[in-house]
Design a protein around this motif. Structure first.
Motif, PDB file in Angstrom:
ATOM      1  N   PRO A 163      -5.843  -0.439   5.382  1.00 52.49           N
ATOM      2  CA  PRO A 163      -4.472  -0.907   5.144  1.00 52.49           C
ATOM      3  C   PRO A 163      -3.425  -0.093   5.892  1.00 52.49           C
ATOM      4  O   PRO A 163      -2.369  -0.611   6.219  1.00 52.49           O
ATOM      5  CB  PRO A 163      -4.302  -0.762   3.627  1.00 52.49           C
ATOM      6  CG  PRO A 163      -5.390   0.128   3.176  1.00 52.49           C
ATOM      7  CD  PRO A 163      -6.513  -0.022   4.160  1.00 52.49           C
ATOM      8  N   THR A 164      -3.718   1.170   6.197  1.00 53.01           N
ATOM      9  CA  THR A 164      -2.702   1.969   6.879  1.00 53.01           C
ATOM     10  C   THR A 164      -2.583   1.604   8.344  1.00 53.01           C
ATOM     11  O   THR A 164      -1.672   2.040   9.022  1.00 53.01           O
ATOM     12  CB  THR A 164      -3.013   3.477   6.763  1.00 53.01           C
ATOM     13  OG1 THR A 164      -4.271   3.716   7.385  1.00 53.01           O
ATOM     14  CG2 THR A 164      -3.060   3.932   5.343  1.00 53.01           C
ATOM     15  N   HIS A 166       1.190   3.868   1.791  1.00 57.01           N
ATOM     16  CA  HIS A 166       1.798   4.398   3.017  1.00 57.01           C
ATOM     17  C   HIS A 166       3.067   3.652   3.398  1.00 57.01           C
ATOM     18  O   HIS A 166       3.795   4.087   4.272  1.00 57.01           O
ATOM     19  CB  HIS A 166       0.795   4.367   4.163  1.00 57.01           C
ATOM     20  CG  HIS A 166       0.523   2.987   4.690  1.00 57.01           C
ATOM     21  ND1 HIS A 166      -0.443   2.183   4.167  1.00 57.01           N
ATOM     22  CD2 HIS A 166       1.109   2.270   5.672  1.00 57.01           C
ATOM     23  CE1 HIS A 166      -0.443   1.025   4.807  1.00 57.01           C
ATOM     24  NE2 HIS A 166       0.486   1.052   5.730  1.00 57.01           N
ATOM     25  N   GLN A 167       3.304   2.514   2.752  1.00 60.24           N
ATOM     26  CA  GLN A 167       4.505   1.760   3.091  1.00 60.24           C
ATOM     27  C   GLN A 167       5.727   2.248   2.324  1.00 60.24           C
ATOM     28  O   GLN A 167       6.798   1.655   2.420  1.00 60.24           O
ATOM     29  CB  GLN A 167       4.276   0.266   2.810  1.00 60.24           C
ATOM     30  CG  GLN A 167       3.193  -0.318   3.692  1.00 60.24           C
ATOM     31  CD  GLN A 167       2.840  -1.726   3.288  1.00 60.24           C
ATOM     32  OE1 GLN A 167       2.479  -1.991   2.161  1.00 60.24           O
ATOM     33  NE2 GLN A 167       2.969  -2.646   4.231  1.00 60.24           N
ATOM     34  N   PHE A 168       5.550   3.305   1.551  1.00 61.31           N
ATOM     35  CA  PHE A 168       6.662   3.809   0.746  1.00 61.31           C
ATOM     36  C   PHE A 168       7.088   5.197   1.228  1.00 61.31           C
ATOM     37  O   PHE A 168       6.337   5.889   1.905  1.00 61.31           O
ATOM     38  CB  PHE A 168       6.242   3.896  -0.721  1.00 61.31           C
ATOM     39  CG  PHE A 168       5.962   2.560  -1.327  1.00 61.31           C
ATOM     40  CD1 PHE A 168       6.943   1.890  -2.045  1.00 61.31           C
ATOM     41  CD2 PHE A 168       4.733   1.957  -1.171  1.00 61.31           C
ATOM     42  CE1 PHE A 168       6.687   0.657  -2.593  1.00 61.31           C
ATOM     43  CE2 PHE A 168       4.481   0.712  -1.714  1.00 61.31           C
ATOM     44  CZ  PHE A 168       5.458   0.055  -2.426  1.00 61.31           C
ATOM     45  N   ALA A 186      13.921  -0.389  -2.326  1.00 56.50           N
ATOM     46  CA  ALA A 186      13.730  -1.020  -1.022  1.00 56.50           C
ATOM     47  C   ALA A 186      12.357  -0.711  -0.463  1.00 56.50           C
ATOM     48  O   ALA A 186      11.889   0.405  -0.512  1.00 56.50           O
ATOM     49  CB  ALA A 186      14.800  -0.535  -0.056  1.00 56.50           C
ATOM     50  N   ILE A 187      11.710  -1.713   0.070  1.00 54.63           N
ATOM     51  CA  ILE A 187      10.332  -1.570   0.512  1.00 54.63           C
ATOM     52  C   ILE A 187      10.178  -2.213   1.880  1.00 54.63           C
ATOM     53  O   ILE A 187      10.957  -3.088   2.255  1.00 54.63           O
ATOM     54  CB  ILE A 187       9.380  -2.252  -0.500  1.00 54.63           C
ATOM     55  CG1 ILE A 187       9.592  -1.657  -1.892  1.00 54.63           C
ATOM     56  CG2 ILE A 187       7.939  -2.075  -0.105  1.00 54.63           C
ATOM     57  CD1 ILE A 187       9.064  -2.511  -2.963  1.00 54.63           C
ATOM     58  N   GLY A 188       9.178  -1.761   2.610  1.00 58.81           N
ATOM     59  CA  GLY A 188       8.921  -2.267   3.947  1.00 58.81           C
ATOM     60  C   GLY A 188       8.440  -3.710   3.965  1.00 58.81           C
ATOM     61  O   GLY A 188       8.500  -4.399   2.949  1.00 58.81           O
ATOM     62  N   PRO A 194       2.785  -6.961   3.158  1.00 57.32           N
ATOM     63  CA  PRO A 194       1.519  -6.572   3.731  1.00 57.32           C
ATOM     64  C   PRO A 194       0.496  -7.701   3.828  1.00 57.32           C
ATOM     65  O   PRO A 194      -0.345  -7.700   4.692  1.00 57.32           O
ATOM     66  CB  PRO A 194       1.020  -5.519   2.752  1.00 57.32           C
ATOM     67  CG  PRO A 194       1.593  -5.934   1.444  1.00 57.32           C
ATOM     68  CD  PRO A 194       2.841  -6.713   1.725  1.00 57.32           C
ATOM     69  N   SER A 246       8.375   3.113   7.974  1.00 56.99           N
ATOM     70  CA  SER A 246       7.927   2.930   6.606  1.00 56.99           C
ATOM     71  C   SER A 246       8.351   4.094   5.717  1.00 56.99           C
ATOM     72  O   SER A 246       8.185   4.053   4.522  1.00 56.99           O
ATOM     73  CB  SER A 246       6.406   2.802   6.591  1.00 56.99           C
ATOM     74  OG  SER A 246       5.845   3.967   7.125  1.00 56.99           O
ATOM     75  N   ALA A 247       8.845   5.161   6.290  1.00 54.73           N
ATOM     76  CA  ALA A 247       9.115   6.349   5.478  1.00 54.73           C
ATOM     77  C   ALA A 247      10.582   6.742   5.536  1.00 54.73           C
ATOM     78  O   ALA A 247      10.930   7.863   5.840  1.00 54.73           O
ATOM     79  CB  ALA A 247       8.242   7.495   5.942  1.00 54.73           C
ATOM     80  N   THR A 248      11.442   5.808   5.289  1.00 57.84           N
ATOM     81  CA  THR A 248      12.854   6.147   5.281  1.00 57.84           C
ATOM     82  C   THR A 248      13.200   6.753   3.940  1.00 57.84           C
ATOM     83  O   THR A 248      13.372   6.064   2.951  1.00 57.84           O
ATOM     84  CB  THR A 248      13.711   4.895   5.529  1.00 57.84           C
ATOM     85  OG1 THR A 248      13.137   3.827   4.770  1.00 57.84           O
ATOM     86  CG2 THR A 248      13.731   4.515   6.986  1.00 57.84           C
ATOM     87  N   TYR A 284       0.829  -1.196   0.000  1.00 56.72           N
ATOM     88  CA  TYR A 284       0.000   0.000   0.000  1.00 56.72           C
ATOM     89  C   TYR A 284       0.874   1.260   0.000  1.00 56.72           C
ATOM     90  O   TYR A 284       2.001   1.230   0.489  1.00 56.72           O
ATOM     91  CB  TYR A 284      -0.914  -0.003   1.225  1.00 56.72           C
ATOM     92  CG  TYR A 284      -2.002  -1.035   1.123  1.00 56.72           C
ATOM     93  CD1 TYR A 284      -3.199  -0.741   0.482  1.00 56.72           C
ATOM     94  CD2 TYR A 284      -1.816  -2.311   1.625  1.00 56.72           C
ATOM     95  CE1 TYR A 284      -4.191  -1.699   0.361  1.00 56.72           C
ATOM     96  CE2 TYR A 284      -2.805  -3.278   1.518  1.00 56.72           C
ATOM     97  CZ  TYR A 284      -3.993  -2.967   0.885  1.00 56.72           C
ATOM     98  OH  TYR A 284      -4.981  -3.901   0.750  1.00 56.72           O
TER      99      TYR A 284
END
Lengths: 585, 305
Positions: free
Chosen positions: B299-300, A434-436, B16-18, B21, B7-9, A432
């Protein structure tokens, strides 16, 4: 990499030692700022520079004692203001110091001011909170403070409310409030980020003058290396909560020691630093504005009678050729975003907008839908422009679904191609937005705009919300895409330095009209219109050795675009001064 | 201010992704929460009691037992024969509760669901399309709000022959206004957001924007109003019954059990407390499940269980 105590100043006002600020999380304490040390002398300006997440704002909140405890708190080190240790000071005593001895100005002056209190009341209240003088004296002092920040008609301003002032004026009020009690330390947290360049210039000049007159020490928190170069005596560069480098400003810009600092400096867009772009061969007109105006009615009274109009765009004509980037620059409220919104049909317009030879107004609904395939827009804030409840894969696939292009499997394959093309992993498909990070989200928006293989992409301040290093990468991506796909860009920005790096041609807008338009070389090499010159002069230059010009202080604000019915601004006449360089005469 | 959200680096490389989900299914995740599980079980018990009332109920709910009253004519307290005691007419309270669950659930689900549907329809239409349609719809909503709901319900119920379904419709008709108001406000602010503008520029039609983009964002609000509405509607039905225009006696509903017996409140408190507790339990159960659903569907919110 702990900063050594620099330049043992004769009169230290603030001394921070080994400051560590941590946030509580599931994994225990996570440090947001680690081992920060510095000293601040009277009359000195220290810049704390860094990108988002570097801990620079947390540092300022820690000094002010405004951390959101217990979620985030100081877990180590000391902060001395004169002889007083701040980290262990009880809240009641901290309140006495705040405003009186350390003051702070924030990024967004509208949210930092109380909208339902007059400027005068807010100022006098701030003064009387620390110094219980009679109302009359407080008022006199408030007036004096407003005069000190060079606000026009200070007596009248006392009676006004925040919404009646422009952004620059509001920030001056904030500064007036901060200096009214003559604090020892002034913390300015991104004080000009929300302001236009010309206003930024005025506010920076003002802070510098006040500092000289009052001897206040300033901590300037900013992401903008140009502002650092112009304002600071010393710089601390932070990254992920740690000090990367700490040096005198001149030394730092001349010989940065750390790789990160060099990277940061290299990423700063600077005028004259853009790559030389070959002139375009083919001159096929892709899109044309012909005498386009956009006006918004202001309705009043019970029956909603139109009493006046906001003249957002006034009789603008311009065209974009295939494969070129035309930039539209101007300050907030000049109508540049309205131009884009009229083009994509979000606001109604007068006049004629043509895309690929077809006039927008003549299209039926099927034609309008078909037009979307040629014309896409990338907004300023990618988080706001993406539906937070859809996965990235669904979001990028959506344009293909809407236009019924390909089978589901083909669509998914195309999404994967697009993700790769904009530099994201295919694994992003099921995640989603917000994960970016901000930069990644903007890449998602770009991928989405590319899905339909448009001929023209409108970038409405698309890199304005990104950190400089990310900004540079996104601009590179846009350039690559243009080379590969021959797409044209209408690039809307307030930032002259960014524009300089990406444009073939530039149009400068002021109050809804174009005042100068020409090729990259014409506009940056030979700016003719006073407004263009003023815009260019206002851009902070990341070079501390450059003499600070006593720039012409154009006080006063941009006139209002609101006109009574039947009236309007004087139309400007553009004259060609050679080679298609148009200047308002 | 929490600058270092994982999640916001910003500095990370573009690829690169968290963390991943996709987790277990919605039902599985719902069951994973203790409170939601409790709510879910409570709803199951209520529904089960209503559906299988014919088998579960120890007595006929309408039969007045001779031994259901004391010599003085007072209701029997809970005991081995009448588990929850008897009411003022000597009827078995447990049986009446089980049969009453049928009425109350129909009111709470159908009437409330219909109210939610009408409110959403009106609110979304007015908030999204605005203009004359929007103005007319919202002024009508204001009118309905200003009109005393109970009076309207009484009028409507008096015009039509009272039956369970008519009562449900009447309740739906007076209860949709609050939902419409809230949904209207939210829709009109959603419609102004950039992502809706982005959808329009992609060429998305109204249907797609409304169903794929606006409705999902209204879901949390609808869940909250839907669960709150259950207790409101059950109690409104009780009020109507009390005034004689609701479900007609001797048909039991949780609301009218309370109202019938309220004169015995001091001498026989169980007659009020037990059905009251049933209403409370039902409303609480739906609230718990609704809350959990809202979090799970957002989702958030993932990873914050």
């Amino acid at each position: 990499m702990i900063a050594p105590a620099l330049s043992s100043a004769p009169e230290g006002v603030l001394s921070v030692r080994d400051l560590t600020v941590s946030a509580r999380s599931d994994q225990g304490l996570v440090p947001l700022v680690e081992g920060l040390s510095f000293d601040l002398a009277r009359g000195e300006t220290l810049a704390i520079a860094g990108e988002s997440g570097s801990g620079k704002s947390i540092t300022s909140l820690a000094i002010m004692g405004l951390l959101p405890v217990p979620a985030v708190r100081v877990t180590g080190g000391t902060i001395h203001l004169g002889q007083t240790e701040l980290t262990s000071l009880p809240e009641a005593r901290m309140q006495g110091l705040r405003g009186a001895r350390i003051a702070m100005i924030f990024q967004e002056p509208m949210t930092a001011l109380n909208p339902v209190m007059s400027i005068g009341r807010q100022l006098t209240e701030a003064i009387r909170a620390h110094d219980p003088v009679p109302m009359r004296e407080a008022r006199a002092r408030a007036l004096e403070a407003l005069k000190a920040v060079r606000l026009s008609q200070p007596e009248r301003r006392l009676e006004q409310y925040p919404h009646e002032l422009s952004g620059g004026m509001r920030q001056r009020v904030m500064i007036a409030m901060a200096i009214a009690l003559k604090p020892d330390v002034l913390i300015a947290d991104e004080p000009t980020t929300a302001l236009d360049v010309t206003v930024q210039r005025e506010v920076l000049d003002l802070i510098r003058d006040l500092q000289r007159d009052l001897g206040t020490a300033v901590i300037l928190i900013t992401h903008d290396m140009g502002v650092v170069a112009e304002m600071a005596d010393r710089v601390i560069v932070m990254q992920r909560g740690r000090v990367v480098e700490s040096a005198a400003t001149v030394d730092l810009f001349e010989a940065p020691r750390e790789a990160y600092t060099r990277e940061l400096l290299a990423a700063v867009p600077r005028i004259g630093g853009g790559p030389v772009r070959p002139p375009l061969a083919a001159q096929e007109v892709l899109m044309r504005y012909q005498d386009v105006s956009v006006r918004f009615p202001i309705r009043q009274g019970f029956m909603g009678r139109v009493s006046a109009q906001v003249h957002a765009v006034e009789h603008v004509s311009l065209e974009i050729f295939r494969g070129e980037t035309l930039s539209l620059v101007g300050e907030s409220g000049c109508g540049k975003s309205t131009m884009a919104r009229a083009l994509v049909g979000l606001v109604p317009h007068e006049g004629r907008i043509e895309v690929g030879g077809r006039a927008l107004a003549d299209l039926d609904s099927a034609g309008r839908k078909a037009l979307r395939r040629d014309l896409q827009i990338v907004f300023q804030d990618p988080m706001a422009a993406l539906d937070a409840r859809m996965t990235v894969g669904e979001l990028i696939r959506e344009p293909l679904v809407i236009h019924g292009i390909g089978s589901p499997d083909e669509q998914k394959a195309r999404v994967r191609d697009l993700l790769e093309r904009v530099g994201l992993q295919v694994a992003a498909f099921n995640r989603y937005p917000h994960q970016f990070s901000g930069g990644q989200r903007q890449r998602i928006c770009i991928a989405r705009a590319l899905a339909l293989k448009p001929k023209l992409i409108v970038c409405d301040e698309s890199v304005a919300a990104l950190d400089v290093s990310i900004q540079a990468k996104v601009l590179d991506l846009l350039r690559d895409l243009q080379r590969e796909m021959g797409v044209s860009f209408l690039f809307i920005s307030h930032d002259m330095a960014v524009v300089e790096n990406i444009s073939d041609r530039v149009a400068v807008m002021y109050l809804g009209q174009i005042v100068e338009m020409g090729s990259h070389e014409q506009l940056f090499g030979n700016p003719q219109h006073p407004y263009t010159q003023r815009l260019l002069a206002a851009v902070p230059v990341p070079d501390p050795t450059r003499p600070r010009l006593a720039a012409a202080r154009m006080a006063g604000d941009i006139p209002s675009p609101v006109w009574p019915i039947g009236q309007g601004p004087e139309p400007v006449r553009l004259t060609d001064i050679g080679g298609g360089h148009l200047v308002a005469g | 201010m929490t600058a270092a959200a994982p999640s916001a680096t910003q500095g990370a490389t573009p690829g690169a992704i968290g963390p991943a989900p996709r987790g277990p299914s919605v039902l599985r995740r719902l069951m994973g929460r203790k409170l939601a599980l409790f709510g879910f079980l409570a709803i199951l018990i209520c529904v089960g009691g209503a559906v299988f009332a014919d088998w579960l109920a120890p007595f006929d709910p309408d039969e007045q037992f001779f031994d259901g009253l004391t010599i003085e004519g007072a209701p029997m307290p809970p005991g081995p024969v009448y588990w929850f005691g008897t009411d003022l007419l000597g009827r078995d309270l447990l049986s009446r509760l089980l049969y009453g669950a049928q009425t109350s659930l129909i009111i709470g689900l159908v009437a409330n669901g219909a109210a939610l549907f009408i409110g959403t329809l009106v609110g979304v239409t007015a908030g999204y399309f605005r203009g004359i349609t929007g103005t007319v719809l919202m002024r009508f909503t204001d009118l309905m709000m200003a009109f005393p709901a109970l009076l309207l319900a009484i009028c409507l119920a008096a015009i039509f022959q009272p039956s369970l379904w008519i009562v449900a419709l009447v309740i739906a008709f007076v209860n949709w206004v609050q939902t419409a108001r809230v949904v209207y406000t939210q829709t009109s602010s959603l419609a102004e957001r950039d992502f809706i503008a982005a959808e329009k520029t992609l060429g998305a039609g109204h249907g797609r924007i409304l169903f794929r983009h606006i409705l999902p964002h209204l879901l949390p609000t609808l869940i909250v109003w839907g669960t709150l509405g259950i207790s409101t509607t059950v109690l409104l039905e009780a009020t109507l019954s009390f005034l004689g225009v609701g479900v007609q006696p001797p048909t039991p509903s949780w609301g009218n059990i309370i109202f019938e017996n309220q004169t015995w409140f001091q001498a026989a408190p169980w007659l009020v407390f037990i059905p009251g507790a049933a209403i409370l339990l039902l409303a609480l159960a739906f609230n718990l499940v609704g809350d959990a659903l809202r979090d799970i569907l957002d989702p958030t919110q993932q990873g914050r269980d």
